[in-house]
Design a protein around this motif. Structure first.
Motif, short mmCIF file in Angstrom:
data_model
loop_
_atom_site.label_atom_id
_atom_site.label_comp_id
_atom_site.label_asym_id
_atom_site.label_seq_id
_atom_site.Cartn_x
_atom_site.Cartn_y
_atom_site.Cartn_z
N ALA A 178 2.19 1.86 -3.45
CA ALA A 178 1.14 2.36 -4.35
C ALA A 178 0.85 3.83 -4.09
CB ALA A 178 -0.13 1.54 -4.17
N VAL A 179 0.76 4.22 -2.83
CA VAL A 179 0.49 5.62 -2.49
C VAL A 179 1.65 6.51 -2.92
CG1 VAL A 179 0.17 7.22 -0.57
CG2 VAL A 179 -1.11 5.08 -0.63
N ASN A 180 2.87 6.06 -2.70
CA ASN A 180 4.03 6.84 -3.13
C ASN A 180 4.06 6.99 -4.65
OD1 ASN A 180 4.96 7.31 -0.56
ND2 ASN A 180 6.34 5.54 -0.56
N LEU A 196 1.43 6.99 -6.63
CA LEU A 196 0.37 7.92 -7.01
C LEU A 196 0.74 9.36 -6.66
CD1 LEU A 196 -2.85 5.99 -5.98
CD2 LEU A 196 -2.11 6.56 -8.28
N ALA A 197 1.49 9.56 -5.60
CA ALA A 197 1.87 10.90 -5.19
C ALA A 197 2.79 11.57 -6.22
CB ALA A 197 2.55 10.88 -3.83
N VAL A 208 0.84 -1.20 0.00
CA VAL A 208 0.00 0.00 0.00
C VAL A 208 0.87 1.25 0.00
CG1 VAL A 208 -1.69 1.30 1.36
CG2 VAL A 208 -1.92 -1.18 1.14
N GLU A 209 1.95 1.23 0.77
CA GLU A 209 2.84 2.39 0.83
C GLU A 209 3.47 2.65 -0.54
OE1 GLU A 209 6.75 3.93 3.29
OE2 GLU A 209 5.76 2.07 3.89
#
Length: 100
Positions: free
Chosen positions: A54-56, A58-59, A51-52
């Protein structure tokens, strides 16, 4: 839709029961088995690096920032509009919301 005496009585009964809560308390161990609780808590913790990442990822995309900014702008605008509507119903409170 016109109000109904039966519906109002049922709503009051359900709301009263919900606000009263249970007659006695329970511990978490009485409600959930320990091994099932461990599995339920462990799965999200195990997926944390994925998840980390994926979020990074997307950021780093500029379009995501723009979409998030517009979304939050709309959310804040709707909240302010709802607050102004409520404040307009309370005598003397409406002028205080003009600054927002």
């Amino acid at each position: 839709m016109p109000s109904s005496a039966a519906a109002s009585a049922l709503a009051e009964l359900v709301a009263g029961a919900a606000h009263a809560g249970p007659g006695s308390g329970w511990t978490l161990g009485e409600l959930v088995e320990r091994d099932r609780f461990g599995v339920a808590v462990g799965r999200p913790a195990g997926a944390h690096p994925v998840v980390e990442q994926a979020v990074n990822g997307l950021a780093d995309v500029p379009l995501v920032g723009t979409v998030a900014s517009r979304f939050m702008g709309r959310v804040v605008g709707e909240v302010l509009q709802a607050n102004r509507a409520v404040a307009g119903c309370v005598p003397g409170l409406g002028p205080l919301m003009l600054w927002a």
